[in-house]
Write an enzyme that holds these catalytic residues in place. Sequence first.
Site, PDB file in Angstrom:
ATOM      1  N   TYR A 122      -6.131  10.826   3.595  1.00  0.00           N
ATOM      2  CA  TYR A 122      -4.729  11.177   3.380  1.00  0.00           C
ATOM      3  C   TYR A 122      -4.605  11.985   2.083  1.00  0.00           C
ATOM      4  O   TYR A 122      -5.610  12.382   1.501  1.00  0.00           O
ATOM      5  CB  TYR A 122      -3.861   9.908   3.402  1.00  0.00           C
ATOM      6  CG  TYR A 122      -3.835   9.300   4.790  1.00  0.00           C
ATOM      7  CD1 TYR A 122      -3.313  10.016   5.872  1.00  0.00           C
ATOM      8  CD2 TYR A 122      -4.379   8.046   5.040  1.00  0.00           C
ATOM      9  CE1 TYR A 122      -3.324   9.487   7.162  1.00  0.00           C
ATOM     10  CE2 TYR A 122      -4.386   7.506   6.333  1.00  0.00           C
ATOM     11  CZ  TYR A 122      -3.852   8.247   7.384  1.00  0.00           C
ATOM     12  OH  TYR A 122      -3.870   7.734   8.661  1.00  0.00           O
ATOM     13  N   GLN A 159       0.849  -1.193   0.000  1.00  0.00           N
ATOM     14  CA  GLN A 159       0.000   0.000   0.000  1.00  0.00           C
ATOM     15  C   GLN A 159       0.889   1.250   0.000  1.00  0.00           C
ATOM     16  O   GLN A 159       1.675   1.468   0.925  1.00  0.00           O
ATOM     17  CB  GLN A 159      -0.941   0.024   1.209  1.00  0.00           C
ATOM     18  CG  GLN A 159      -2.012   1.107   1.021  1.00  0.00           C
ATOM     19  CD  GLN A 159      -2.906   1.311   2.236  1.00  0.00           C
ATOM     20  OE1 GLN A 159      -2.416   1.386   3.355  1.00  0.00           O
ATOM     21  NE2 GLN A 159      -4.201   1.454   2.014  1.00  0.00           N
ATOM     22  N   ARG A 194      -7.513   2.005  -3.072  1.00  0.00           N
ATOM     23  CA  ARG A 194      -8.425   2.005  -1.921  1.00  0.00           C
ATOM     24  C   ARG A 194      -9.082   3.373  -1.784  1.00  0.00           C
ATOM     25  O   ARG A 194      -8.391   4.393  -1.771  1.00  0.00           O
ATOM     26  CB  ARG A 194      -7.660   1.666  -0.642  1.00  0.00           C
ATOM     27  CG  ARG A 194      -8.583   1.444   0.542  1.00  0.00           C
ATOM     28  CD  ARG A 194      -7.839   0.999   1.780  1.00  0.00           C
ATOM     29  NE  ARG A 194      -8.621  -0.024   2.474  1.00  0.00           N
ATOM     30  CZ  ARG A 194      -8.612  -0.217   3.792  1.00  0.00           C
ATOM     31  NH1 ARG A 194      -7.844   0.513   4.562  1.00  0.00           N
ATOM     32  NH2 ARG A 194      -9.351  -1.143   4.343  1.00  0.00           N
ATOM     33  N   GLY A 250      -9.406  -6.367   8.783  1.00  0.00           N
ATOM     34  CA  GLY A 250      -8.281  -5.656   9.387  1.00  0.00           C
ATOM     35  C   GLY A 250      -7.988  -6.165  10.776  1.00  0.00           C
ATOM     36  O   GLY A 250      -7.188  -7.086  10.969  1.00  0.00           O
ATOM     37  N   ARG A 251      -8.679  -5.597  11.784  1.00  0.00           N
ATOM     38  CA  ARG A 251      -8.401  -5.948  13.184  1.00  0.00           C
ATOM     39  C   ARG A 251      -8.404  -7.444  13.464  1.00  0.00           C
ATOM     40  O   ARG A 251      -7.551  -7.917  14.231  1.00  0.00           O
ATOM     41  CB  ARG A 251      -9.366  -5.189  14.102  1.00  0.00           C
ATOM     42  CG  ARG A 251      -9.018  -3.710  14.184  1.00  0.00           C
ATOM     43  CD  ARG A 251     -10.159  -2.876  14.676  1.00  0.00           C
ATOM     44  NE  ARG A 251     -11.281  -2.900  13.729  1.00  0.00           N
ATOM     45  CZ  ARG A 251     -12.437  -2.295  13.922  1.00  0.00           C
ATOM     46  NH1 ARG A 251     -12.646  -1.629  15.035  1.00  0.00           N
ATOM     47  NH2 ARG A 251     -13.383  -2.350  13.004  1.00  0.00           N
TER      48      ARG A 251
END
Length: 377
Positions: A185, A104, A232, A324-325
């Site tokens: 971002y 990424q 993404r 993810g988590r």
Amino acid sequence: MADNSIHTDLFSPTTLGKIELDNRIVMAPLTRGRTNEEGVPNELNVTYYVQRASAGLIISEATNISAQGRGYALTPGIWTEEQVAGWKKITEAIHVAGGKIVMQLWHVGRCSHVDLQPNREAPVAPSAIKADGKVFTNNGFEAVSMPRALRTDEISGIVEQYKHAAECAKRAGFDGVEIHSANSYLLEQFLRDSTNHRTDQYGGSIENRARLILEVVEAVTHVWGDGRVGIRLSPVTTEVGNTPLDSNVMATYSYLIQQLNKFKLAYLHFVEGTTGKSREVPESVDLDALRSLFDGAYIGNNNYNLDIAISRREEGKVDAVAFGRPFISNPDLVERLRCGIELVNAPNETHYGNGEKGYIDWPKANYFHVESSCSKP
Ligand SMILES: Cc1cc2nc3c(=O)[nH]c(=O)nc-3n(C[C@H](O)[C@H](O)[C@H](O)COP(=O)(O)O)c2cc1C
């Protein structure tokens, strides 16, 4: 003995563009703050990623494309030879273990702190608008610094940073790259009219605000070719920095996604809802309608569990699902989901910057009592 295996094609092979996956369970990008000041991956990072190699695809933690792109301490980079060599050990080990990994590519834009910037300069952004958030520095979490607006003549240099990072990622042996255009971002800061107040060709109209993303996609696909570059997006997240949404999410993201179709990307990856918080979207937004504008494969993410993943897959809404988590504390997540084994939750304190603890010490499940079709050697 009961048949614990779950019947769905989530655990069957597929392809995203030219990337062949053993299953449709993807490891979402997870910043873990376990690298060094120079952003060079180490043996600990190799162990961590290899433990999770049974994911159909690993998306690496967000990786800084330049010193200026950095907004969090102890995050890796991909612009120096030392960083390339460090990542190469990870990609080689993943491939030996039979896994796939894309990198990424990250530029944080305004989400940074002067302590993390070269010569303590101000972070750069489309416009000088401060985020309302904190970043992880060497002194723990601190409020972001006031950014400065990039000059028009600096923007080709940003595209150049992405191109150089994409070339480095290729040499480091990745299977592809994911352009991080989510979570408010730099690239998403350019796209949204809430964070982009520019009056040059990179601000104002939707076409202008999408211009930088499309220039970056063009540069990166030029390096990688067809079917190896994913992107993404997070159309309705306010993370990070409490960032307001675009004033017309559907129009802005529809335009962008239609333009992305020109590039034969490996996949489109959405954070569906508010990152890590909720799957809710505003009434005026239809994420599935946006997704359906895209010609290629689609990865869905955000607060999924197996039931949601199975039903979204059965409805044909996703090609793959990124977790993810759950991957933090369940290195064997794919096997656990397939066999119906209970998942372990990772406390927030383990997320960032604590060395081995809470990073490589999560055990795999005991498969001894599980139906043989599920058992792992
Ligand atoms: C510790 C942590 C680190 C994260 N780092 C990244 C990252 O580097 N890049 C990114 O795009 N998202 C990052 N995210 C967001 C996750 O990829 C994901 O979107 C989010 O956790 C929701 O998915 P989940 O419910 O399966 O955890 C991070 C989330 C967490 C909890």
